[in-house]
Write a protein that holds these residues in place. Sequence first.
Motif, mmCIF file in Angstrom:
data_model
loop_
_atom_site.group_PDB
_atom_site.id
_atom_site.type_symbol
_atom_site.label_atom_id
_atom_site.label_comp_id
_atom_site.label_asym_id
_atom_site.label_seq_id
_atom_site.Cartn_x
_atom_site.Cartn_y
_atom_site.Cartn_z
ATOM 1 N N GLY A 231 -34.142 -30.288 22.081
ATOM 2 C CA GLY A 231 -35.335 -30.741 22.773
ATOM 3 C C GLY A 231 -35.979 -29.656 23.612
ATOM 4 O O GLY A 231 -36.539 -29.929 24.674
ATOM 5 N N MET A 232 -35.904 -28.388 23.112
ATOM 6 C CA MET A 232 -36.420 -27.263 23.890
ATOM 7 C C MET A 232 -37.291 -26.374 23.013
ATOM 8 O O MET A 232 -37.204 -26.414 21.780
ATOM 9 N N GLU A 233 -38.115 -25.547 23.660
ATOM 10 C CA GLU A 233 -38.851 -24.512 22.956
ATOM 11 C C GLU A 233 -37.876 -23.402 22.561
ATOM 12 O O GLU A 233 -36.915 -23.118 23.296
ATOM 13 N N PRO A 234 -38.094 -22.760 21.395
ATOM 14 C CA PRO A 234 -37.148 -21.732 20.945
ATOM 15 C C PRO A 234 -36.876 -20.628 21.961
ATOM 16 O O PRO A 234 -35.722 -20.207 22.125
ATOM 17 N N ALA A 235 -37.936 -20.158 22.647
ATOM 18 C CA ALA A 235 -37.735 -19.068 23.609
ATOM 19 C C ALA A 235 -36.849 -19.514 24.765
ATOM 20 O O ALA A 235 -35.946 -18.785 25.197
ATOM 21 N N SER A 236 -37.109 -20.718 25.291
ATOM 22 C CA SER A 236 -36.305 -21.233 26.405
ATOM 23 C C SER A 236 -34.863 -21.474 25.967
ATOM 24 O O SER A 236 -33.906 -21.167 26.691
ATOM 25 N N PHE A 237 -34.713 -22.024 24.753
ATOM 26 C CA PHE A 237 -33.375 -22.277 24.235
ATOM 27 C C PHE A 237 -32.600 -20.969 24.070
ATOM 28 O O PHE A 237 -31.428 -20.875 24.436
ATOM 29 N N SER A 238 -33.257 -19.942 23.526
ATOM 30 C CA SER A 238 -32.593 -18.656 23.304
ATOM 31 C C SER A 238 -32.144 -18.033 24.615
ATOM 32 O O SER A 238 -31.036 -17.481 24.704
ATOM 33 N N ARG A 239 -32.989 -18.127 25.637
ATOM 34 C CA ARG A 239 -32.609 -17.571 26.943
ATOM 35 C C ARG A 239 -31.389 -18.308 27.502
ATOM 36 O O ARG A 239 -30.458 -17.684 28.005
ATOM 37 N N MET A 240 -31.407 -19.640 27.414
ATOM 38 C CA MET A 240 -30.293 -20.424 27.944
ATOM 39 C C MET A 240 -29.017 -20.138 27.160
ATOM 40 O O MET A 240 -27.938 -19.973 27.744
ATOM 41 N N PHE A 241 -29.124 -20.045 25.832
ATOM 42 C CA PHE A 241 -27.959 -19.791 24.987
ATOM 43 C C PHE A 241 -27.326 -18.446 25.344
ATOM 44 O O PHE A 241 -26.104 -18.354 25.517
ATOM 45 N N LYS A 242 -28.144 -17.412 25.477
ATOM 46 C CA LYS A 242 -27.601 -16.085 25.783
ATOM 47 C C LYS A 242 -27.001 -16.053 27.180
ATOM 48 O O LYS A 242 -25.966 -15.413 27.416
ATOM 49 N N ARG A 243 -27.641 -16.758 28.119
ATOM 50 C CA ARG A 243 -27.118 -16.783 29.486
ATOM 51 C C ARG A 243 -25.745 -17.451 29.533
ATOM 52 O O ARG A 243 -24.856 -17.032 30.277
ATOM 53 N N LYS A 244 -25.547 -18.464 28.692
ATOM 54 C CA LYS A 244 -24.297 -19.224 28.728
ATOM 55 C C LYS A 244 -23.195 -18.593 27.879
ATOM 56 O O LYS A 244 -22.007 -18.717 28.201
ATOM 57 N N ILE A 247 -24.303 -13.880 24.095
ATOM 58 C CA ILE A 247 -25.010 -13.327 22.941
ATOM 59 C C ILE A 247 -26.147 -14.264 22.567
ATOM 60 O O ILE A 247 -26.138 -15.444 22.911
ATOM 61 N N SER A 248 -27.127 -13.743 21.846
ATOM 62 C CA SER A 248 -28.278 -14.552 21.463
ATOM 63 C C SER A 248 -27.891 -15.522 20.352
ATOM 64 O O SER A 248 -26.936 -15.278 19.607
ATOM 65 N N PRO A 249 -28.651 -16.627 20.195
ATOM 66 C CA PRO A 249 -28.325 -17.557 19.103
ATOM 67 C C PRO A 249 -28.475 -16.926 17.725
ATOM 68 O O PRO A 249 -27.739 -17.276 16.799
ATOM 69 N N SER A 250 -29.419 -15.981 17.571
ATOM 70 C CA SER A 250 -29.557 -15.321 16.266
ATOM 71 C C SER A 250 -28.325 -14.480 15.958
ATOM 72 O O SER A 250 -27.842 -14.454 14.816
ATOM 73 N N GLN A 251 -27.781 -13.776 16.960
ATOM 74 C CA GLN A 251 -26.531 -13.023 16.760
ATOM 75 C C GLN A 251 -25.385 -13.965 16.423
ATOM 76 O O GLN A 251 -24.570 -13.689 15.540
ATOM 77 N N TYR A 252 -25.336 -15.064 17.124
ATOM 78 C CA TYR A 252 -24.260 -16.036 16.907
ATOM 79 C C TYR A 252 -24.330 -16.607 15.492
ATOM 80 O O TYR A 252 -23.312 -16.757 14.815
ATOM 81 N N LEU A 253 -25.557 -16.895 15.045
ATOM 82 C CA LEU A 253 -25.741 -17.407 13.687
ATOM 83 C C LEU A 253 -25.242 -16.410 12.648
ATOM 84 O O LEU A 253 -24.563 -16.779 11.689
ATOM 85 N N ARG A 254 -25.575 -15.139 12.839
ATOM 86 C CA ARG A 254 -25.160 -14.119 11.875
ATOM 87 C C ARG A 254 -23.645 -14.015 11.811
ATOM 88 O O ARG A 254 -23.061 -13.806 10.741
#
Length: 282
Positions: A231-244, A247-254
């Motif tokens: 339920g978030m915008e991609p940019a906001s989600f990516s920032r939160m994911f990396k902060r927590k 690593i970024s969600p794209s790195q995690y996906l790879r």
Amino acid sequence: MSLSVKVHRIVKERKERGEYIPLHSHPFFHCIYVIGGLGKIQAGAQVVEARRGLFLRIEPEVEHAIFGEDSMQSFDVKFSAQGAFLEPLSRLPLAIPLNGYEHALMINVFHLAIRGGDYAEALINARMTELLLLLLRRETLKDGVYAAPPERPGTALYPALAYIDRHPREMPSVSLLAELCGYTPAHFSTVFKQAFGCGPSQYLQEKKIARAQERILTADCTVGELAEDAGMEPASFSRMFKRKTGISPSQYLRRANSDVGINLTPDSPFRPKQEFEIPKRR
């Protein structure tokens, strides 16, 4: 008495129908935790239907084979163990269904391996030691006391927790959650932090990240789809994911959304010469 566990390698692999790992053995323990799909696992003379939530413990030098039936995905944890609990460990059943807390331990082991960094190896060894000791204690008691997930603290908070679980895409306000529990916002925040060690907002963020991490393990998805699910915008989600997660969600996906083998101890005598010790066959 003690149990010392040293994890050498963690593998995440999908096996489709017709794909298999032929009979082989290792000089170390090989544990398989099924996170999705269906398969069959042969260990010695036993054959087990492998379903989500099943944990299989294969002894050193025991011949075993793994067969995919319907997109079976699993974590394979290769480790050595020693100590007074080693003999009781050998008496555990081949296949054990994990409860919610034990499942979280296994998921955390993989997330720690994906992220790496300082203390990752020590934390992974600690998580696996805790899991094995919980299984030993459950088997010793034989009364099912530890077969159910531990209760959440703070039963008065259940209406808020249930709302969060039913509405994973929302970021409900503290006022709404407090009203569901019959508290003022200030009192709700205090009680919540006493129960969970963090405020409601941080708890909500942690839940969204955990949901995204688990989805990555079992489904093909994009960062945009993960953000939408949260339920978030991609940019906001990516920032939160990396902060927590670090690593970024794209790195995690790879790193996590495909077959992957992770060596935890570079100097291990069990380090394979190729990416996977025994490649899948058809």
